[in-house]
Design an enzyme around this catalytic site. Structure first.
Site, PDB file in Angstrom:
ATOM      1  N   VAL A  25     -13.024  -4.386   3.385  1.00 10.39           N
ATOM      2  CA  VAL A  25     -12.339  -3.090   3.311  1.00 10.39           C
ATOM      3  C   VAL A  25     -11.406  -3.002   4.514  1.00 10.39           C
ATOM      4  CG1 VAL A  25     -12.647  -0.581   3.453  1.00 10.39           C
ATOM      5  CG2 VAL A  25     -14.236  -1.948   2.095  1.00 10.39           C
ATOM      6  N   GLY A  26     -10.187  -2.566   4.290  1.00 13.51           N
ATOM      7  CA  GLY A  26      -9.229  -2.433   5.391  1.00 13.51           C
ATOM      8  C   GLY A  26      -9.192  -1.023   5.933  1.00 13.51           C
ATOM      9  N   ASP A  27      -8.031  -0.634   6.417  1.00 11.47           N
ATOM     10  CA  ASP A  27      -7.870   0.689   7.028  1.00 11.47           C
ATOM     11  C   ASP A  27      -7.676   1.809   6.013  1.00 11.47           C
ATOM     12  OD1 ASP A  27      -5.359  -0.673   6.438  1.00 11.47           O
ATOM     13  OD2 ASP A  27      -4.425   1.185   7.158  1.00 11.47           O
ATOM     14  N   THR A  84       0.278   1.314   6.771  1.00 13.31           N
ATOM     15  CA  THR A  84       0.301   0.151   5.895  1.00 13.31           C
ATOM     16  C   THR A  84       0.344  -1.093   6.782  1.00 13.31           C
ATOM     17  OG1 THR A  84       1.512  -0.970   4.109  1.00 13.31           O
ATOM     18  CG2 THR A  84       2.836   0.244   5.701  1.00 13.31           C
ATOM     19  N   GLY A 116      -4.793  -4.222   7.933  1.00 10.12           N
ATOM     20  CA  GLY A 116      -5.749  -3.139   8.133  1.00 10.12           C
ATOM     21  C   GLY A 116      -6.648  -3.307   9.341  1.00 10.12           C
ATOM     22  N   THR A 128       0.799  -1.235   0.000  1.00  9.55           N
ATOM     23  CA  THR A 128       0.000   0.000   0.000  1.00  9.55           C
ATOM     24  C   THR A 128       0.829   1.281   0.000  1.00  9.55           C
ATOM     25  OG1 THR A 128      -1.744  -1.117   1.182  1.00  9.55           O
ATOM     26  CG2 THR A 128      -1.641   1.255   1.477  1.00  9.55           C
TER      27      THR A 128
END
Ligand code: SD4
Length: 342
Positions: A231-233, A253, A256, A202
Site C-alpha cells: 500500500v502506498g501513500d 502523486t 508513495g 494517480t
C-alpha cells in the site's frame, strides 16, 4: 511579517469561533477575496474528472459529492493504467486499489488493497459514513463493499494483462521515474486525439465549494508490479491526502513510500497554517524528500503535490520535471506544469 501575524491571529480567532460577520477570513495573501468554487486534480488529463466535479460545484453542491463524481470518471477509464479499471496489476497479476476521502468536518475513510471494485472512492466514503472505522483493507474491505451492494468486477483489462506478462519476462521492479520517462509520456498525451488518454497516474482531487468548505479524495491502483499487499501513500490520511477546513487541503502523486516517510500532505497543510502559500508549502514538502534522499537519487524519483487554501488559491510542486495538474474555477478550466526542484 505583519500579514503573517494577522493571518495567525485570524486563524486562532477563527478556530475559536470569534471571527464572525462581514469581515470574514483575511487570509495568507491578506485579501478578503475568496475564489470559489475551485477544483484541482493531479495530472492534466484529469481535467475531465474536474469537469464532472464542476457540474456539482457550480450548482452549489457539496465539495465531497463533487469529488466523488469526478473521481468516478478516472476510476472507470480503462486507458488510465494507474487508477481503477485498467490499472496495472501487482506482480501476481492482481489489480488492487487504494482510495481515501476526507471532508470538511475532518471525517475520513479509506480502503486499501481492495480488489474487484470499480469505484473504491465510494467504498472509502461509506467506510467514513457508515462504519466506526477509518480504514478497511483487503478481504474485509471487499466484504464491506459487497454488503453495501457494490458489484464484483474484473479490473484487469487485456491491455494491462499484456503489459504485466511483458513485465514478467524481466520481473524488474523499478518505481523510479525519470524525467525522460515523464517527458515521453507527456509527448504521447499531447498526440492523443481528444477523449483518448495515455497512462496518467494517480488521481488526487481537492475542492472548495460555494459554501467555502474543503474536501479531498484520492484513488489509485498504486505502483505497477508492486509486491502483493503493498500500500502506498494514496489511501493514507496525512500522507496522500489531508484536509483541514480552517486552513486548506493537499494531495499527492508519485513514489508513495517517499510521501509516507515525510507525511507529505499533513506537512503541507501545517505549512499553510503557518502562513505559506499553497505553492510554497508544496515546495517545502518536496525539499524534505530531496534532502532525505540526496540530489542524485532524487533525480530519478518523482513525487508531486497539489494544494488549495481556504481562499481558493492553488499551488503545486514536484521533485523533478514532468508533473502537471488541472484546475477549474469560475474563470475557466486550465492545466499547468508544476514547478520542480531539481
Ligand atoms: C502509490 N502514489 O501507490 C501512488 C502511485 C502514484 O502516480 O501516485 N502514481 O505510491
Amino acid at each position: 511579517m505583519l500579514e503573517r501575524r494577522r493571518f495567525l491571529q485570524h486563524s486562532i480567532l477563527g478556530s475559536l469561533g470569534i471571527l464572525v460577520g462581514k469581515q470574514g477570513f483575511s487570509g495568507i495573501s491578506g485579501t478578503n477575496k475568496v475564489s470559489k468554487p475551485v477544483v484541482i486534480s493531479t495530472w492534466a488529463p484529469n481535467q475531465k474528472a474536474n469537469a464532472a466535479a464542476w457540474k456539482i460545484l457550480a450548482a452549489n453542491g457539496r465539495a465531497l459529492d463533487a469529488l466523488e463524481k469526478g473521481i468516478h470518471v478516472t476510476e472507470a477509464d480503462p486507458t488510465d493504467q494507474s487508477v481503477g479499471y485498467g490499472g496495472l496489476p501487482d506482480r501476481d497479476g492482481r489489480v488492487t486499489v487504494d482510495s481515501c476521502v476526507m471532508d470538511e468536518f475532518g471525517n475520513c475513510g479509506a480502503v486499501m488493497c481492495l480488489e474487484h471494485i470499480l469505484h473504491p472512492v465510494s467504498v472509502a466514503r461509506l467506510v467514513m459514513e457508515k462504519t466506526p472505522h477509518v480504514q478497511l483493507v483487503g478481504e474485509g474491505a471487499l466484504k464491506f463493499a459487497l454488503s453495501e451492494g457494490f458489484e464484483k468486477v474484473n479490473l484487469l483489462t487485456p491491455e494491462a494483462e499484456k503489459a504485466w506478462k511483458n513485465w514478467l519476462k524481466t520481473s524488474k521492479y523499478d518505481p523510479m521515474i525519470t524525467v525522460e520517462h515523464l517527458e515521453e509520456r507527456n509527448r504521447k498525451q499531447k498526440k492523443q486525439v481528444p477523449g483518448q488518454q495515455d497512462n496518467h497516474d494517480t488521481i488526487g482531487m481537492l475542492a472548495l465549494d460555494m459554501k467555502g468548505n474543503l474536501s479531498g479524495a484520492c484513488s489509485t491502483s498504486g505502483m505497477a508490479y508492486k509486491m502483493a499487499g503493498r500500500v502506498g501513500d494514496s489511501p493514507i490520511i496525512g500522507a496522500g491526502l489531508f484536509v483541514d477546513n480552517e486552513v486548506g487541503a493537499a494531495t499527492a502523486t508519485g513514489v508513495g513510500e517517499e510521501i509516507v516517510r515525510i507525511c507529505g500532505t499533513h506537512t503541507i497543510v501545517e505549512m499553510m497554517r503557518n502562513g505559506l502559500s499553497p505553492e510554497e508549502a508544496c515546495k517545502k514538502a518536496v525539499e524534505r524528500i530531496v534532502k532525505r534522499n540526496g540530489i542524485e537519487k532524487a533525480k530519478n524519483l518523482q513525487a508531486g503535490f497539489i494544494a488549495v487554501n481556504k481562499q481558493g488559491e492553488v499551488g503545486a510542486y514536484s521533485v523533478i520535471k514532468g508533473f502537471n495538474y488541472a484546475v477549474q474555477t469560475n474563470e475557466g478550466a486550465y492545466t499547468k506544469d508544476a514547478k520542480y526542484l531539481i
